[in-house]
Design a protein around this motif. Structure first.
Motif, PDB file in Angstrom:
ATOM      1  N   ILE A 106      40.627  61.708  29.592  1.00 28.31           N
ATOM      2  CA  ILE A 106      39.337  61.112  29.215  1.00 28.31           C
ATOM      3  C   ILE A 106      38.499  62.116  28.450  1.00 28.31           C
ATOM      4  O   ILE A 106      37.902  61.801  27.411  1.00 28.31           O
ATOM      5  N   THR A 107      38.455  63.350  28.938  1.00 32.30           N
ATOM      6  CA  THR A 107      37.684  64.400  28.261  1.00 32.30           C
ATOM      7  C   THR A 107      38.167  64.609  26.833  1.00 32.30           C
ATOM      8  O   THR A 107      37.366  64.790  25.894  1.00 32.30           O
ATOM      9  N   LEU A 108      39.486  64.557  26.634  1.00 36.02           N
ATOM     10  CA  LEU A 108      40.072  64.789  25.316  1.00 36.02           C
ATOM     11  C   LEU A 108      40.127  63.519  24.460  1.00 36.02           C
ATOM     12  O   LEU A 108      40.593  63.559  23.323  1.00 36.02           O
ATOM     13  N   ARG A 109      39.654  62.422  25.015  1.00 35.13           N
ATOM     14  CA  ARG A 109      39.662  61.110  24.333  1.00 35.13           C
ATOM     15  C   ARG A 109      41.083  60.682  23.947  1.00 35.13           C
ATOM     16  O   ARG A 109      41.321  60.105  22.894  1.00 35.13           O
ATOM     17  N   LEU A 110      42.010  60.954  24.864  1.00 34.92           N
ATOM     18  CA  LEU A 110      43.399  60.574  24.655  1.00 34.92           C
ATOM     19  C   LEU A 110      43.905  59.713  25.815  1.00 34.92           C
ATOM     20  O   LEU A 110      45.107  59.661  26.089  1.00 34.92           O
ATOM     21  N   ASP A 111      42.990  59.056  26.491  1.00 36.09           N
ATOM     22  CA  ASP A 111      43.334  58.166  27.590  1.00 36.09           C
ATOM     23  C   ASP A 111      43.761  56.798  27.052  1.00 36.09           C
ATOM     24  O   ASP A 111      43.570  56.476  25.870  1.00 36.09           O
ATOM     25  N   PHE A 112      44.327  55.999  27.904  1.00 38.67           N
ATOM     26  CA  PHE A 112      44.836  54.681  27.500  1.00 38.67           C
ATOM     27  C   PHE A 112      43.742  53.800  26.919  1.00 38.67           C
ATOM     28  O   PHE A 112      43.929  53.165  25.872  1.00 38.67           O
ATOM     29  N   GLU A 113      42.595  53.752  27.579  1.00 33.86           N
ATOM     30  CA  GLU A 113      41.523  52.866  27.138  1.00 33.86           C
ATOM     31  C   GLU A 113      41.056  53.210  25.724  1.00 33.86           C
ATOM     32  O   GLU A 113      40.724  52.318  24.930  1.00 33.86           O
ATOM     33  N   THR A 114      41.048  54.486  25.387  1.00 32.58           N
ATOM     34  CA  THR A 114      40.644  54.902  24.048  1.00 32.58           C
ATOM     35  C   THR A 114      41.712  54.557  23.023  1.00 32.58           C
ATOM     36  O   THR A 114      41.411  54.006  21.948  1.00 32.58           O
ATOM     37  N   LEU A 115      42.952  54.848  23.329  1.00 30.59           N
ATOM     38  CA  LEU A 115      44.023  54.685  22.351  1.00 30.59           C
ATOM     39  C   LEU A 115      44.432  53.232  22.146  1.00 30.59           C
ATOM     40  O   LEU A 115      44.845  52.848  21.045  1.00 30.59           O
TER      41      LEU A 115
END
Length: 359
Positions: A106-115
């Motif tokens: 989440i911190t790196l913006r590479l979580d499922f919801e973002t991608l």
């Protein structure tokens, strides 16, 4: 095999379980791009070298074991330019593999919801150590300890032992592969991406099989027994032959034990009340093992091998890895590849064959 030749995988995972999944798809023809952290010198396993390995090489044998056929990119995940480059790769990808520490995705913006917002067809495979609420760093040996494996492994008088391979990592890789394949199958019908979650803890527990049932059904806590089997005898018993080579038996039925007694020229052995059923042999396995120990010292391993093979009895010759890889059958499973100028060798991740009807 090029089953997945049109598949694109982005690997955001390190060490073993995630990279083994990427290697699986790579071996079957997929394009796999491995993103490594440039700030830390890449995947930590690059530095996991044996004492005799070249310290100047950019990879280790351990790294080579799990990173076949991939394109490796060293990037800073916190750098905006590098991040945007990764997003552009994700937009065209079929699968993302991730094993970030809790909260890092989440911190790196590479979580499922973002991608999934930028690629609705994305299958996102995530590996965790324990549960969402357990922040412990989860290395394989930690899971072997926490899920009962070490308590069962070793001799009765030895301390608990870890297995000589990162077995829990490999079990987790298999679980994730199965989940991703299911998600790809579902996507072929509805066109939607999905998130597949698997933890090392759950994978380890799910693989306890008969040892778990021995406890769940009978209240029997498995103890350290060396190579012995808790439910079968003689199964896992090892014996030295007259040429100082070792053999292991895997006698799984009363019929096989009767045959073994004939091979040993001791037909009455299978009729003895202590040994006439598997349950009795388990109960009196120490006495049985003592008898068999003396018998196997009477012939060499090749002599026993012929006798046991002719009678279709299951046994194994105990070999070290040098002996294993001197055999043609094992050599066929070796892959060679140049990785960053290093000539690497590893065994295949994919051991199955897909045969056409005419094969």
């Amino acid at each position: 095999m090029n089953i997945f030749k049109n598949l694109k995988v982005i690997e955001l995972s390190t060490v073993l379980s995630g990279p083994l999944v990427g290697t699986f798809f790579s071996e079957l023809g997929a394009e796999v791009i491995k993103i490594e952290n440039s700030k830390t010198g890449g995947d930590v396993t690059r530095s996991w070298k044996l004492s005799g390995e070249n310290p100047k090489q950019s990879i280790s044998a351990y790294y080579a074991a799990a990173n076949y056929g991939k394109t490796s990119l060293l990037r800073d995940l916190k750098d905006e330019s590098d991040y945007q480059e990764i997003l552009s790769l994700v937009k065209k990808a079929d699968i993302v593999l991730a094993n970030f520490k809790p909260g890092d995705a989440i911190t790196l913006r590479l979580d499922f919801e973002t991608l999934i917002e930028i690629n609705p067809k994305l299958v996102y495979g995530e590996i965790k150590g324990f549960s969402d609420h357990d922040p412990r760093v989860a290395y394989d040996v930690v899971l072997q300890a926490e899920t009962g494996y070490m308590s069962m492994n070793g001799e009765p008088d030895s301390p608990p032992l870890k297995m000589p391979l990162a077995f829990i990592d490999m079990l987790t890789a298999h679980q994730l592969k199965e989940g991703i394949l299911c998600a790809l199958l579902q996507r072929s019908t509805d066109g939607l991406g999905r998130k597949i979650e698997v933890s090392l803890y759950d994978s380890a527990i799910a693989s306890l099989a008969n040892q778990a049932s021995n406890w769940l059904m009978n209240g029997k806590v498995p103890q350290r027994m060396g190579s012995l089997h808790p439910n079968i005898a003689p199964y896992g018993e090892t014996f030295m032959c007259s040429d100082d080579k070792w053999i292991v038996l895997a006698i799984g039925s009363d019929q096989q034990f009767e045959k073994l007694s004939t091979v040993l020229e001791m037909p009455d052995l299978s009729l003895a009340p202590r040994f006439n059923t598997n349950a009795n042999r388990v109960r009196h396995r120490q006495a049985l093992s003592s008898i068999l120990k003396g018998e196997f010292l009477k012939k060499s391993l090749p002599e026993w091998a012929i006798l046991l093979l002719d009678n279709h009895l299951p046994f194994g010759q105990i070999k070290d890895l040098q002996a294993v890889f001197e055999e043609d059958q094992a050599k066929k499973l070796i892959l060679e590849q140049d990785i960053e100028g290093v000539s690497s060798r590893r065994v295949k991740t994919v051991a199955f064959k897909v045969l056409d009807q005419d094969s």
